[in-house]
Design a protein around this motif. Structure first.
Motif, PDB file in Angstrom:
ATOM      1  N   GLY A 153       0.820  -1.206   0.000  1.00  0.00           N
ATOM      2  CA  GLY A 153       0.000   0.000   0.000  1.00  0.00           C
ATOM      3  C   GLY A 153       0.854   1.257   0.000  1.00  0.00           C
ATOM      4  N   ILE A 154       1.939   1.267   0.784  1.00  0.00           N
ATOM      5  CA  ILE A 154       2.837   2.414   0.828  1.00  0.00           C
ATOM      6  C   ILE A 154       3.518   2.614  -0.527  1.00  0.00           C
ATOM      7  CG2 ILE A 154       4.969   3.311   1.859  1.00  0.00           C
ATOM      8  CD1 ILE A 154       4.132   1.927   4.475  1.00  0.00           C
ATOM      9  N   VAL A 155       3.975   1.508  -1.126  1.00  0.00           N
ATOM     10  CA  VAL A 155       4.628   1.602  -2.436  1.00  0.00           C
ATOM     11  C   VAL A 155       3.671   2.156  -3.480  1.00  0.00           C
ATOM     12  CG1 VAL A 155       5.761   0.305  -4.278  1.00  0.00           C
ATOM     13  CG2 VAL A 155       6.237  -0.258  -1.894  1.00  0.00           C
ATOM     14  N   CYS A 156       2.425   1.693  -3.465  1.00  0.00           N
ATOM     15  CA  CYS A 156       1.411   2.193  -4.410  1.00  0.00           C
ATOM     16  C   CYS A 156       1.256   3.703  -4.333  1.00  0.00           C
ATOM     17  CB  CYS A 156       0.056   1.524  -4.137  1.00  0.00           C
ATOM     18  SG  CYS A 156      -0.176  -0.031  -4.973  1.00  0.00           S
ATOM     19  N   LEU A 157       1.311   4.243  -3.117  1.00  0.00           N
ATOM     20  CA  LEU A 157       1.098   5.672  -2.917  1.00  0.00           C
ATOM     21  C   LEU A 157       2.234   6.525  -3.468  1.00  0.00           C
ATOM     22  CD1 LEU A 157      -0.353   5.720   0.723  1.00  0.00           C
ATOM     23  CD2 LEU A 157      -1.601   6.114  -1.412  1.00  0.00           C
ATOM     24  N   ILE A 217       5.264   5.251  -5.572  1.00  0.00           N
ATOM     25  CA  ILE A 217       6.161   4.803  -6.635  1.00  0.00           C
ATOM     26  C   ILE A 217       6.059   5.650  -7.899  1.00  0.00           C
ATOM     27  CG2 ILE A 217       4.540   3.088  -7.563  1.00  0.00           C
ATOM     28  CD1 ILE A 217       8.384   2.773  -7.332  1.00  0.00           C
ATOM     29  N   LYS A 218       4.885   6.171  -8.226  1.00  0.00           N
ATOM     30  CA  LYS A 218       4.751   6.942  -9.462  1.00  0.00           C
ATOM     31  C   LYS A 218       5.296   8.365  -9.330  1.00  0.00           C
ATOM     32  CE  LYS A 218       3.936   5.983 -12.747  1.00  0.00           C
ATOM     33  NZ  LYS A 218       4.969   5.503 -13.704  1.00  0.00           N
ATOM     34  N   PHE A 219       5.750   8.730  -8.134  1.00  0.00           N
ATOM     35  CA  PHE A 219       6.458  10.000  -7.972  1.00  0.00           C
ATOM     36  C   PHE A 219       7.955   9.836  -8.235  1.00  0.00           C
ATOM     37  CE2 PHE A 219       2.666  10.598  -5.287  1.00  0.00           C
ATOM     38  CZ  PHE A 219       2.201  11.805  -5.784  1.00  0.00           C
ATOM     39  N   PHE A 220       8.393   8.600  -8.425  1.00  0.00           N
ATOM     40  CA  PHE A 220       9.807   8.315  -8.643  1.00  0.00           C
ATOM     41  C   PHE A 220      10.131   8.351 -10.131  1.00  0.00           C
ATOM     42  CE2 PHE A 220      10.075   5.511  -4.563  1.00  0.00           C
ATOM     43  CZ  PHE A 220       9.890   6.649  -3.801  1.00  0.00           C
ATOM     44  N   PRO A 221      11.387   8.626 -10.477  1.00  0.00           N
ATOM     45  CA  PRO A 221      11.775   8.636 -11.892  1.00  0.00           C
ATOM     46  C   PRO A 221      11.817   7.234 -12.474  1.00  0.00           C
ATOM     47  CG  PRO A 221      13.712   8.866 -10.511  1.00  0.00           C
ATOM     48  CD  PRO A 221      12.536   8.940  -9.588  1.00  0.00           C
ATOM     49  N   GLU A 222      11.686   7.142 -13.781  1.00  0.00           N
ATOM     50  CA  GLU A 222      11.801   5.866 -14.460  1.00  0.00           C
ATOM     51  C   GLU A 222      13.276   5.458 -14.552  1.00  0.00           C
ATOM     52  OE1 GLU A 222      11.026   3.186 -15.645  1.00  0.00           O
ATOM     53  OE2 GLU A 222       8.848   3.167 -15.563  1.00  0.00           O
ATOM     54  N   SER A 223      13.511   4.222 -14.922  1.00  0.00           N
ATOM     55  CA  SER A 223      14.865   3.761 -15.184  1.00  0.00           C
ATOM     56  C   SER A 223      15.448   4.556 -16.353  1.00  0.00           C
ATOM     57  CB  SER A 223      14.851   2.269 -15.529  1.00  0.00           C
ATOM     58  OG  SER A 223      15.978   1.924 -16.294  1.00  0.00           O
ATOM     59  N   PRO A 224      16.670   5.099 -16.218  1.00  0.00           N
ATOM     60  CA  PRO A 224      17.255   5.855 -17.335  1.00  0.00           C
ATOM     61  C   PRO A 224      17.450   4.989 -18.578  1.00  0.00           C
ATOM     62  CG  PRO A 224      18.879   5.462 -15.603  1.00  0.00           C
ATOM     63  CD  PRO A 224      17.556   5.074 -15.047  1.00  0.00           C
ATOM     64  N   ARG A 225      17.685   3.708 -18.400  1.00  0.00           N
ATOM     65  CA  ARG A 225      17.874   2.829 -19.557  1.00  0.00           C
ATOM     66  C   ARG A 225      16.554   2.584 -20.277  1.00  0.00           C
ATOM     67  NH1 ARG A 225      21.799   2.018 -15.856  1.00  0.00           N
ATOM     68  NH2 ARG A 225      23.900   1.727 -16.708  1.00  0.00           N
ATOM     69  N   TYR A 226      15.459   2.514 -19.543  1.00  0.00           N
ATOM     70  CA  TYR A 226      14.144   2.422 -20.179  1.00  0.00           C
ATOM     71  C   TYR A 226      13.850   3.704 -20.952  1.00  0.00           C
ATOM     72  CZ  TYR A 226       9.085   2.619 -20.705  1.00  0.00           C
ATOM     73  OH  TYR A 226       7.822   2.772 -21.223  1.00  0.00           O
ATOM     74  N   LEU A 227      14.193   4.842 -20.370  1.00  0.00           N
ATOM     75  CA  LEU A 227      13.949   6.129 -21.035  1.00  0.00           C
ATOM     76  C   LEU A 227      14.780   6.249 -22.313  1.00  0.00           C
ATOM     77  CD1 LEU A 227      13.916   8.444 -17.878  1.00  0.00           C
ATOM     78  CD2 LEU A 227      11.938   7.744 -19.249  1.00  0.00           C
TER      79      LEU A 227
END
Length: 525
Positions: free
Chosen positions: A214-218, A220-230
């Protein structure tokens, strides 16, 4: 890519570097100096770190540690679930089939959906009124937990700086023990205080499974994506900003920024953008000799991490406790908590040591220690079974705890990390699915075959693991590649060598020499 050495004149430091030529898709050569917007840099990551090392206590690194700490909750969730009731292997293996989706919509989204699914599965399980509903909830929980805690280490490996990848990403799996401690403690507390309050005794620990996901759900989307994915999705400036913020404490002109951007762009330059068919195409895992070698290491360590006697040892602990007269449930729960605490302490230390000592030395030495401990556990169990010697049984329990500490130091930090390090960027998502499938198969064998073997041949099963771990040690010595201190892209050069294991060892020896020479030059200056 081929690595080469340039020796300078006397009195100057030598430099080891990788050629700017790399191998692109379909075997064409790509010159990294031709990547638009990136200044050429002759340095390797280790060479730059020898003279321009960013402050690991700087603001960017502090943010990275906090970010990683939040992602660690995915591992805590896994440890809580496994210790509470053990996972459903079918759910795990089904979840592993969808890890490739992280290449489609990103690492953080997959973590988010995985944690959200765990929350839903927890609600179904905790509210269940019959066995089919309970099993259905457990399947959902196991399926989505696999999505979260397999994509989480993939994300950490890709966002962590090479010098601290073992420490930051390696610390992820150590929080499995934290989850185990929380689960065992909640069961102990509920058994102690709520055993006379109906089904609260077992339902409350089930509800507590929602806390970490539940904490991660709240957040995780404020975190940056993997630079390699980007980079793979043509979002170069976002990738550059992430490297600048978290690897160089906000310094955009630091040579590490140019180096890593050049390396990451070099892995995708000339390759067409992935289509839906590419996302589910598994040929990438076996299309070249180097990819097959990488997959071999991925599968081998995935199996070794689950089938080295570790799960059988923990299974046999309650039986051994019965053998020396410890039958009280609360006492057994306390000893299990102690076992988990010991595992956590030693695994955290091991995560740091993997960046200091190196992966190969850590794994080889810990495997040797495990062999010795298992031999003594088997000897103690034999003394109890054959001669009724309680002192021998006590010795077995002592060395079960020693085994747990040694395994935690060498293996626990690397269980999901080394399989992610040794594969290429385009292989990583699918290879992590392979890692989880392999680990699930090993877990299935431990769960259903191990107890049967243990009840049938007793302490001889420990003798079997003595010989099996000896085989593991030999396999690691001849085939395992050293990944310490090299960027994921620099490892591409290692795996293109005729003997990747030898190439990695030689590269590390050269790096040590260069760093020493540079230190001497700086001291003289």
């Amino acid at each position: 890519m081929a690595d080469h050495v340039r020796d300078t004149q006397a009195g100057k430091a030598s430099e080891i570097r990788f050629s700017h030529d790399t191998i692109g898709k379909n075997g064409q050569h790509i010159n990294l100096d031709d990547v638009d917007g990136i200044d050429p840099s002759p340095e390797t990551y280790a060479a730059i770190m020898a003279t321009r090392k960013p402050n690991p206590r700087g603001p960017g690194y502090i943010k990275l540690y906090l970010l990683a700490g939040m992602v660690f909750l995915c591992s805590t969730m896994n440890g809580f679930d496994s210790s509470l009731m053990s996972s459903i292997n079918v759910g795990q293996m089904c979840g592993a089939l969808f890890i490739w989706m992280t290449d489609w919509y990103g690492r953080t989204w997959h973590i988010f959906f995985g944690c959200l699914g765990v929350c839903i599965g927890t609600i179904v399980t905790a509210l269940s009124t019959n066995l089919p509903m309970f099993i259905g909830g457990r399947f959902l929980l196991s399926f989505f937990a696999t999505c979260a805690h397999t994509s989480a280490p993939l994300y950490l490996v890709e966002i962590s700086p090479a010098a601290y990848r073992g420490t930051i990403a390696g610390a992820y799996n150590t929080f499995y023990n934290v989850g185990s401690i929380l689960a065992t403690s909640s069961v102990y507390a509920c058994h102690l205080h709520l055993s006379d309050h109906g089904d609260l005794d077992w339902r409350i620990p089930l509800w507590l499974q929602m806390v970490c996901p539940g904490i991660v759900c709240l957040f995780i989307k404020f975190f940056p994506e993997s630079p390699r994915y980007l980079i793979a999705n043509d979002q170069h400036e976002k990738a550059r900003d992430i490297i600048t913020r978290y690897h160089t404490n906000g310094d955009p002109d630091h040579p590490l920024v140019a180096l890593q951007m050049k390396e990451m762009l070099g892995t995708v330059q000339g390759a067409p953008k992935a289509t839906w068919k590419d996302l589910i195409d598994l040929k990438v895992l076996v299309e070249t000799r180097s990819s097959r070698y990488r997959l071999m290491l991925n599968v081998a360590f995935s199996w070794f991490g689950q089938f080295s006697g570790n799960n059988i040892v923990s299974y046999y602990l309650p039986i051994m406790l019965d053998g020396i007269g410890i039958t009280d449930t609360n006492t057994k729960l306390i000893l299990n908590i102690i076992y988990s605490v010991i595992g956590w302490v030693f695994s955290v230390a091991g995560a740091r040591l993997h960046d200091i000592v190196g992966r190969r030395k850590m794994l080889l030495s810990s495997t040797l220690g495990m062999i010795i401990c298992l031999a003594l556990v088997a000897a103690g169990a034999a003394g109890k079974v054959e001669y009724g010697n309680s002192a021998a049984a006590t010795m077995s329990i002592v060395f079960i705890f020693f085994f747990g500490a040694i395994f935690a130091t060498g293996y626990t930090p690397m269980q999901p990390i080394y399989p992610a390090e040794v594969v290429s960027n385009k292989m990583r998502a699918k290879a992590m699915g392979t890692f989880k499938l392999t680990a699930g198969a090993a877990g299935f064998l431990n769960t259903f075959v191990g107890p049967i073997a243990l009840s049938s041949i007793g302490y001889w099963f420990y003798v079997f693991f003595v010989f099996w771990d000896t085989f593991e040690m030999a396999f690691m010595y001849f085939f395992f590649v050293e990944t310490k201190g090299m960027t994921l892209e620099e490892l591409d050069a290692i795996f293109e060598a005729k003997d990747p294991r030898k190439a990695s060892v030689e590269a590390k020896n050269m790096q040590k020499r260069i760093i020493k020479e540079r230190a001497n030059v700086m001291a003289d200056a």
